[in-house]
Motif scaffolding. Structure first.
Motif, PDB file in Angstrom:
ATOM      1  N   ARG A   1       0.834  -1.213   0.000  1.00  0.00           N
ATOM      2  CA  ARG A   1       0.000   0.000   0.000  1.00  0.00           C
ATOM      3  C   ARG A   1       0.864   1.257   0.000  1.00  0.00           C
ATOM      4  O   ARG A   1       0.443   2.304  -0.459  1.00  0.00           O
ATOM      5  CB  ARG A   1      -0.949   0.009   1.202  1.00  0.00           C
ATOM      6  N   VAL A   2       2.091   1.130   0.540  1.00  0.00           N
ATOM      7  CA  VAL A   2       3.047   2.239   0.548  1.00  0.00           C
ATOM      8  C   VAL A   2       4.341   1.712  -0.063  1.00  0.00           C
ATOM      9  O   VAL A   2       4.872   0.698   0.380  1.00  0.00           O
ATOM     10  CB  VAL A   2       3.308   2.744   1.981  1.00  0.00           C
ATOM     11  N   VAL A   3       4.819   2.380  -1.093  1.00  0.00           N
ATOM     12  CA  VAL A   3       6.068   1.989  -1.747  1.00  0.00           C
ATOM     13  C   VAL A   3       7.006   3.187  -1.710  1.00  0.00           C
ATOM     14  O   VAL A   3       6.694   4.230  -2.297  1.00  0.00           O
ATOM     15  CB  VAL A   3       5.826   1.548  -3.204  1.00  0.00           C
ATOM     16  N   PRO A   4       8.133   3.056  -0.998  1.00  0.00           N
ATOM     17  CA  PRO A   4       9.073   4.184  -0.976  1.00  0.00           C
ATOM     18  C   PRO A   4       9.642   4.419  -2.374  1.00  0.00           C
ATOM     19  O   PRO A   4      10.032   3.479  -3.058  1.00  0.00           O
ATOM     20  CB  PRO A   4      10.160   3.738   0.008  1.00  0.00           C
ATOM     21  N   SER A   5       9.668   5.672  -2.802  1.00  0.00           N
ATOM     22  CA  SER A   5      10.165   5.972  -4.144  1.00  0.00           C
ATOM     23  C   SER A   5      11.681   6.095  -4.175  1.00  0.00           C
ATOM     24  O   SER A   5      12.275   6.103  -5.240  1.00  0.00           O
ATOM     25  CB  SER A   5       9.515   7.235  -4.693  1.00  0.00           C
ATOM     26  N   ASN A   6      12.321   6.186  -3.002  1.00  0.00           N
ATOM     27  CA  ASN A   6      13.771   6.286  -2.910  1.00  0.00           C
ATOM     28  C   ASN A   6      14.288   5.261  -1.907  1.00  0.00           C
ATOM     29  O   ASN A   6      13.507   4.634  -1.195  1.00  0.00           O
ATOM     30  CB  ASN A   6      14.195   7.690  -2.447  1.00  0.00           C
ATOM     31  N   GLY A   7      15.598   5.148  -1.852  1.00  0.00           N
ATOM     32  CA  GLY A   7      16.225   4.250  -0.883  1.00  0.00           C
ATOM     33  C   GLY A   7      16.520   2.890  -1.475  1.00  0.00           C
ATOM     34  O   GLY A   7      16.206   2.618  -2.643  1.00  0.00           O
ATOM     35  N   PRO A   8      17.123   2.025  -0.658  1.00  0.00           N
ATOM     36  CA  PRO A   8      17.468   0.687  -1.144  1.00  0.00           C
ATOM     37  C   PRO A   8      16.232  -0.072  -1.628  1.00  0.00           C
ATOM     38  O   PRO A   8      15.178  -0.026  -0.997  1.00  0.00           O
ATOM     39  CB  PRO A   8      18.078   0.004   0.086  1.00  0.00           C
ATOM     40  N   LEU A   9      16.387  -0.763  -2.736  1.00  0.00           N
ATOM     41  CA  LEU A   9      15.276  -1.490  -3.343  1.00  0.00           C
ATOM     42  C   LEU A   9      14.697  -2.525  -2.388  1.00  0.00           C
ATOM     43  O   LEU A   9      13.486  -2.699  -2.318  1.00  0.00           O
ATOM     44  CB  LEU A   9      15.747  -2.152  -4.641  1.00  0.00           C
ATOM     45  N   GLU A  10      15.559  -3.197  -1.617  1.00  0.00           N
ATOM     46  CA  GLU A  10      15.061  -4.250  -0.724  1.00  0.00           C
ATOM     47  C   GLU A  10      14.078  -3.718   0.318  1.00  0.00           C
ATOM     48  O   GLU A  10      13.250  -4.462   0.823  1.00  0.00           O
ATOM     49  CB  GLU A  10      16.213  -4.997  -0.057  1.00  0.00           C
ATOM     50  N   GLN A  11      14.120  -2.411   0.633  1.00  0.00           N
ATOM     51  CA  GLN A  11      13.171  -1.843   1.590  1.00  0.00           C
ATOM     52  C   GLN A  11      11.753  -1.802   1.034  1.00  0.00           C
ATOM     53  O   GLN A  11      10.795  -1.688   1.789  1.00  0.00           O
ATOM     54  CB  GLN A  11      13.613  -0.441   2.012  1.00  0.00           C
ATOM     55  N   ALA A  12      11.603  -1.891  -0.263  1.00  0.00           N
ATOM     56  CA  ALA A  12      10.275  -1.894  -0.878  1.00  0.00           C
ATOM     57  C   ALA A  12       9.702  -3.301  -0.977  1.00  0.00           C
ATOM     58  O   ALA A  12       8.556  -3.472  -1.379  1.00  0.00           O
ATOM     59  CB  ALA A  12      10.341  -1.257  -2.263  1.00  0.00           C
ATOM     60  N   SER A  13      10.470  -4.311  -0.608  1.00  0.00           N
ATOM     61  CA  SER A  13      10.028  -5.704  -0.751  1.00  0.00           C
ATOM     62  C   SER A  13       9.212  -6.171   0.452  1.00  0.00           C
ATOM     63  O   SER A  13       9.495  -5.793   1.587  1.00  0.00           O
ATOM     64  CB  SER A  13      11.239  -6.628  -0.919  1.00  0.00           C
ATOM     65  N   CYS A  14       8.242  -7.022   0.191  1.00  0.00           N
ATOM     66  CA  CYS A  14       7.444  -7.632   1.258  1.00  0.00           C
ATOM     67  C   CYS A  14       8.053  -8.946   1.733  1.00  0.00           C
ATOM     68  O   CYS A  14       7.554  -9.552   2.671  1.00  0.00           O
ATOM     69  CB  CYS A  14       6.015  -7.867   0.782  1.00  0.00           C
ATOM     70  N   LEU A  15       9.123  -9.388   1.093  1.00  0.00           N
ATOM     71  CA  LEU A  15       9.739 -10.670   1.440  1.00  0.00           C
ATOM     72  C   LEU A  15      10.754 -10.485   2.566  1.00  0.00           C
ATOM     73  O   LEU A  15      11.482  -9.490   2.584  1.00  0.00           O
ATOM     74  CB  LEU A  15      10.374 -11.300   0.200  1.00  0.00           C
ATOM     75  N   PRO A  16      10.840 -11.438   3.501  1.00  0.00           N
ATOM     76  CA  PRO A  16      11.598 -11.217   4.734  1.00  0.00           C
ATOM     77  C   PRO A  16      13.099 -11.445   4.673  1.00  0.00           C
ATOM     78  O   PRO A  16      13.820 -10.981   5.538  1.00  0.00           O
ATOM     79  CB  PRO A  16      10.965 -12.218   5.710  1.00  0.00           C
ATOM     80  N   TRP A  17      13.609 -12.165   3.685  1.00  0.00           N
ATOM     81  CA  TRP A  17      15.041 -12.456   3.689  1.00  0.00           C
ATOM     82  C   TRP A  17      15.823 -11.312   3.066  1.00  0.00           C
ATOM     83  O   TRP A  17      15.290 -10.510   2.309  1.00  0.00           O
ATOM     84  CB  TRP A  17      15.324 -13.774   2.970  1.00  0.00           C
ATOM     85  N   ARG A  18      17.118 -11.250   3.431  1.00  0.00           N
ATOM     86  CA  ARG A  18      17.994 -10.194   2.934  1.00  0.00           C
ATOM     87  C   ARG A  18      19.321 -10.779   2.499  1.00  0.00           C
ATOM     88  O   ARG A  18      19.810 -11.747   3.078  1.00  0.00           O
ATOM     89  CB  ARG A  18      18.228  -9.118   4.009  1.00  0.00           C
ATOM     90  N   LEU A  19      19.931 -10.161   1.529  1.00  0.00           N
ATOM     91  CA  LEU A  19      21.215 -10.595   0.992  1.00  0.00           C
ATOM     92  C   LEU A  19      22.267 -10.618   2.095  1.00  0.00           C
ATOM     93  O   LEU A  19      22.433  -9.646   2.828  1.00  0.00           O
ATOM     94  CB  LEU A  19      21.647  -9.654  -0.130  1.00  0.00           C
TER      95      LEU A  19
END
Length: 199
Positions: free
Chosen positions: A170-188
């Motif tokens: 419902r909210v998608v940040p237009s800036n910042g790291p791409l992974e912050q826009a993901s709904c998936l819990p794992w991280r590189l």
């Protein structure tokens, strides 16, 4: 070294820009999710690990320990996955479920189709499907069946019309790291053991 030795990465960027033009801000969320799916595959040594990703690592002169290179190494596949996610989300925006929507578009068939588009159908069947199924759980159709059937009477959403933001984005940040826009819990780089496939 420029990207001239990685033409598939350049082609993927062109495709990503086209996806963003057609899909709007929601494309950022889809790209973030697709990148996280590819990161899952990379960390679990699934999908492109045996071939195409190794070749890209060789061109870049890095090995698996160079985490900075992973987003570039998996980028073309992430764009293909984002495009496939956009196809599915357009159906969901109309209230269609791939399990009960257009003939033959079951969830399993969609996952297999993604594997075919990647040229990695065998790897998808051998376990690559897990990351996509986690995404599907987060993006399941929660619209009641009666409302969904009523929506199907309406016109289809054209591919050139931007997608409205939907749960879980419902909210998608237009800036910042791409992974912050993901709904998936794992991280590189984070351990994959103990990470639930969905929230």
């Amino acid at each position: 070294m420029g990207l001239s030795e990685l033409p598939d990465v350049v082609d993927a960027q062109v495709r990503r820009v086209r996806l963003q033009r057609r899909t709007g801000l929601y494309a950022r969320a889809l790209m973030a999710d697709a990148q996280q799916v590819a990161v899952y595959w990379w960390q679990c040594r699934q999908m492109g690990a045996r071939g195409v990703w190794r070749r890209r690592q060789d061109v870049l002169g890095v090995d698996r320990s160079a985490l900075w290179a992973v987003p570039l190494v998996v980028y073309p596949e992430a764009v293909i996955v984002a495009e496939a996610m956009a196809v599915r989300e357009r159906q969901r925006a109309m209230g269609r479920s791939f399990a009960g929507g257009p003939a033959g578009w079951t969830t399993g068939r969609w996952v297999a189709w993604v594997g075919e588009r990647l040229g990695m159908a065998e790897e998808m069947a051998e376990g690559g499907h897990r990351a996509l199924e986690a995404w599907l759980m987060a993006h399941r159709n929660t619209v009641p069946v009666v409302e969904r059937l009523a929506r199907q009477e309406g016109r289809a959403v054209a591919r050139s019309v931007p997608l409205a933001l939907m749960e879980p984005h419902r909210v998608v940040p237009s800036n910042g790291p791409l992974e912050q826009a993901s709904c998936l819990p794992w991280r590189l780089g984070a351990p994959m053991t103990g990470v639930p496939l969905w929230r």
